[in-house]
Design an enzyme around this catalytic site. Structure first.
Site, PDB file in Angstrom:
ATOM      1  N   HIS A 246      62.335  62.213   2.749  1.00 25.04           N
ATOM      2  CA  HIS A 246      62.432  63.014   1.524  1.00 25.04           C
ATOM      3  C   HIS A 246      62.907  64.425   1.850  1.00 25.04           C
ATOM      4  O   HIS A 246      62.105  65.265   2.285  1.00 25.04           O
ATOM      5  CB  HIS A 246      61.078  63.062   0.803  1.00 25.04           C
ATOM      6  CG  HIS A 246      60.768  61.814   0.060  1.00 25.04           C
ATOM      7  ND1 HIS A 246      61.147  61.625  -1.256  1.00 25.04           N
ATOM      8  CD2 HIS A 246      60.146  60.683   0.429  1.00 25.04           C
ATOM      9  CE1 HIS A 246      60.750  60.432  -1.658  1.00 25.04           C
ATOM     10  NE2 HIS A 246      60.145  59.837  -0.648  1.00 25.04           N
TER      11      HIS A 246
ATOM     12  N   CYS B 119      65.485  57.521  -0.061  1.00 26.76           N
ATOM     13  CA  CYS B 119      64.346  56.605   0.029  1.00 26.76           C
ATOM     14  C   CYS B 119      64.682  55.241  -0.598  1.00 26.76           C
ATOM     15  O   CYS B 119      65.433  54.480  -0.019  1.00 26.76           O
ATOM     16  CB  CYS B 119      63.098  57.230  -0.591  1.00 26.76           C
ATOM     17  SG  CYS B 119      61.553  56.490  -0.006  1.00 26.76           S
ATOM     18  N   MET B 120      64.150  54.909  -1.762  1.00 23.84           N
ATOM     19  CA  MET B 120      64.522  53.659  -2.427  1.00 23.84           C
ATOM     20  C   MET B 120      66.030  53.590  -2.619  1.00 23.84           C
ATOM     21  O   MET B 120      66.651  52.532  -2.435  1.00 23.84           O
ATOM     22  CB  MET B 120      63.811  53.542  -3.775  1.00 23.84           C
ATOM     23  CG  MET B 120      64.283  52.392  -4.672  1.00 23.84           C
ATOM     24  SD  MET B 120      63.956  50.745  -4.025  1.00 23.84           S
ATOM     25  CE  MET B 120      62.179  50.645  -4.258  1.00 23.84           C
TER      26      MET B 120
ATOM     27  N   GLN C  75      67.685  52.385   0.470  1.00 21.46           N
ATOM     28  CA  GLN C  75      67.517  50.947   0.666  1.00 21.46           C
ATOM     29  C   GLN C  75      68.429  50.145  -0.265  1.00 21.46           C
ATOM     30  O   GLN C  75      69.036  49.148   0.149  1.00 21.46           O
ATOM     31  CB  GLN C  75      66.051  50.575   0.451  1.00 21.46           C
ATOM     32  CG  GLN C  75      65.107  51.238   1.446  1.00 21.46           C
ATOM     33  CD  GLN C  75      63.670  51.276   0.978  1.00 21.46           C
ATOM     34  OE1 GLN C  75      63.308  50.650  -0.018  1.00 21.46           O
ATOM     35  NE2 GLN C  75      62.830  52.008   1.684  1.00 21.46           N
TER      36      GLN C  75
ATOM     37  N   GLU D 174      63.564  66.772  -0.058  1.00 21.41           N
ATOM     38  CA  GLU D 174      62.930  67.746  -0.959  1.00 21.41           C
ATOM     39  C   GLU D 174      61.472  67.994  -0.607  1.00 21.41           C
ATOM     40  O   GLU D 174      60.820  68.874  -1.174  1.00 21.41           O
ATOM     41  CB  GLU D 174      63.023  67.253  -2.416  1.00 21.41           C
ATOM     42  CG  GLU D 174      61.948  66.268  -2.843  1.00 21.41           C
ATOM     43  CD  GLU D 174      62.053  64.899  -2.183  1.00 21.41           C
ATOM     44  OE1 GLU D 174      61.056  64.155  -2.214  1.00 21.41           O
ATOM     45  OE2 GLU D 174      63.133  64.576  -1.643  1.00 21.41           O
TER      46      GLU D 174
ATOM     47  N   GLY E 232      57.486  51.858   2.295  1.00 25.28           N
ATOM     48  CA  GLY E 232      56.938  50.682   2.941  1.00 25.28           C
ATOM     49  C   GLY E 232      58.000  49.715   3.424  1.00 25.28           C
ATOM     50  O   GLY E 232      57.670  48.680   4.023  1.00 25.28           O
ATOM     51  N   TYR E 233      59.278  50.031   3.154  1.00 23.86           N
ATOM     52  CA  TYR E 233      60.390  49.165   3.541  1.00 23.86           C
ATOM     53  C   TYR E 233      61.393  49.962   4.370  1.00 23.86           C
ATOM     54  O   TYR E 233      61.448  51.200   4.294  1.00 23.86           O
ATOM     55  CB  TYR E 233      61.084  48.577   2.305  1.00 23.86           C
ATOM     56  CG  TYR E 233      60.203  47.618   1.545  1.00 23.86           C
ATOM     57  CD1 TYR E 233      60.298  46.241   1.742  1.00 23.86           C
ATOM     58  CD2 TYR E 233      59.257  48.083   0.634  1.00 23.86           C
ATOM     59  CE1 TYR E 233      59.480  45.361   1.056  1.00 23.86           C
ATOM     60  CE2 TYR E 233      58.423  47.210  -0.053  1.00 23.86           C
ATOM     61  CZ  TYR E 233      58.546  45.853   0.161  1.00 23.86           C
ATOM     62  OH  TYR E 233      57.720  44.982  -0.514  1.00 23.86           O
TER      63      TYR E 233
END
Length: 364
Positions: A340, A256-257, A260, A342, A300-301
């Protein structure tokens, strides 16, 4: 409205969006007013995990499923040690829960965590508004306050975009295991990610956001995991610079983050989605396995596909909008996913991502 909604007849609920739209409902949770980015989640279950997911820090979550709270709150399904959601919006709130594991109700959780809630509004209409207009700044209140006062509060409040620097651990946390040594860079890591590593007998060290590359080298990990987290990845400049060094020397997985930040570290770009992906039914296609999966998502990105072509190979795509859901480095033992693994909506379909990471760390 159902009779088991706490203080529903006493607390007024108001929602005001930056485009001037407002909704009137009833209040629950902690009495107060809060400002944040309004987002919607389409999941039918999992509200406890959402409330405690650090990736929701600073956001007001609008639940599209009409009844929230019916199975209560238990002691084992938190994704962190606190509630991070700024505010919660629901069609109906149930406090007369039915679940043998439950020990509390959702209203009590919000009161204890100082989180403002509004219910009794058309949450599907709000979701459509967000889909049409994109991400919106929002203020909600369950106090006796006017729409004009809410507008003034909204206009005078700035929304932050660097929450990933603040939501993670402030100290090094060590979780002993007999397997590979994994360093987790904590941008707001979910407990289920840590659990998946522990279930694979990893020796886990969770590191604060500001951990330097030299400190990571001293730990001599077998692999590094870049975790999920809230905010705009471009605000994580220090983490991007550290990641540039990490991927040259350690097998790396980004989630996720982390996905990015990895893209930025290899010279790619990220951009803000119109209204993000938040739910437990997002279809993702694994190009290498020629197989589609149902995934859990909260972001959101997204990563600009063209910007990573020089260094990365796209491995997963979103079947709804064709955004990048996974990538791997052309020469280094480095890969990442936007979803995700998990989250277990399948319930364990995408946990193979962790197995793939551990195999890569072991050089298998």
């Amino acid at each position: 409205m159902p009779q088991n909604c706490v203080r529903g007849d006493k607390m007024k609920g108001l929602i005001y969006l930056e485009d001037g739209t407002y909704y009137e409902g009833r209040g629950f949770g902690k009495e107060g007013t809060c400002v944040g980015e309004i987002v919607f989640n389409t999941s039918m279950t999992g509200y406890q995990e959402m409330l405690t997911d650090p990736s929701y820090c600073g956001q007001i979550v609008n639940m599209t499923y009409p009844l929230i709270g019916n199975y209560g709150i238990n002691e084992i399904e938190n994704e962190s040690n606190k509630v991070y959601v700024k505010g919660l919006i629901a069609r109906e709130i149930c406090t007369n829960y039915s679940n043998y594991m439950a020990s509390s109700d959702i209203n009590s959780m919000l009161v204890k965590s100082n989180v403002v809630g509004v219910y009794g509004v058309d949450t599907r209409s709000i979701a459509k508004k967000i889909r049409d207009c994109g991400s919106l700044k929002c203020v909600i209140s369950n106090k006796d306050i006017s729409v004009s006062e809410l507008k003034e509060i909204l206009n005078s409040t700035q929304i932050k975009h660097d929450y990933m620097k603040k939501v993670g651990t402030k100290t090094i946390i060590k979780l002993k295991g007999e397997g590979p040594k994994i360093a987790v860079i904590d941008f707001g890591v979910k407990q289920n990610i840590i659990k998946n590593l522990i279930d694979r007998n990893c020796d886990v060290t969770i590191l604060p956001y500001e951990t330097s590359y030299d400190e990571i080298v001293k730990l001599n990990p077998d692999g590094v995991l870049l975790s999920n987290g809230p905010g705009d990845p471009k605000e994580a400049k220090e983490a991007v610079e550290t990641t540039k060094k990490i991927i040259k020397n350690f097998p790396t997985l980004g989630i996720c983050m982390g996905h990015q930040i990895l893209a930025l570290a290899v010279g790619g770009q990220t951009y803000k989605l119109k209204y993000g992906h938040r739910g437990a039914n997002h279809g993702v296609y694994d190009i290498e396995l020629d197989k589609a999966y149902i995934t859990s998502q909260n972001h959101g990105y997204a990563v600009d596909s063209k910007s990573i072509e020089k260094e990365m190979i796209i491995t997963h795509i979103n079947l709804n909008d064709m955004t990048v859901e996974g990538m791997k480095h052309k020469t280094l033992p480095v890969f990442s996913v936007q979803f995700h693994p998990e989250g277990s909506p399948g319930p364990t379909d995408t946990s193979y991502i962790f197995d793939k990471f551990i195999s890569m760390v072991k050089g298998e």
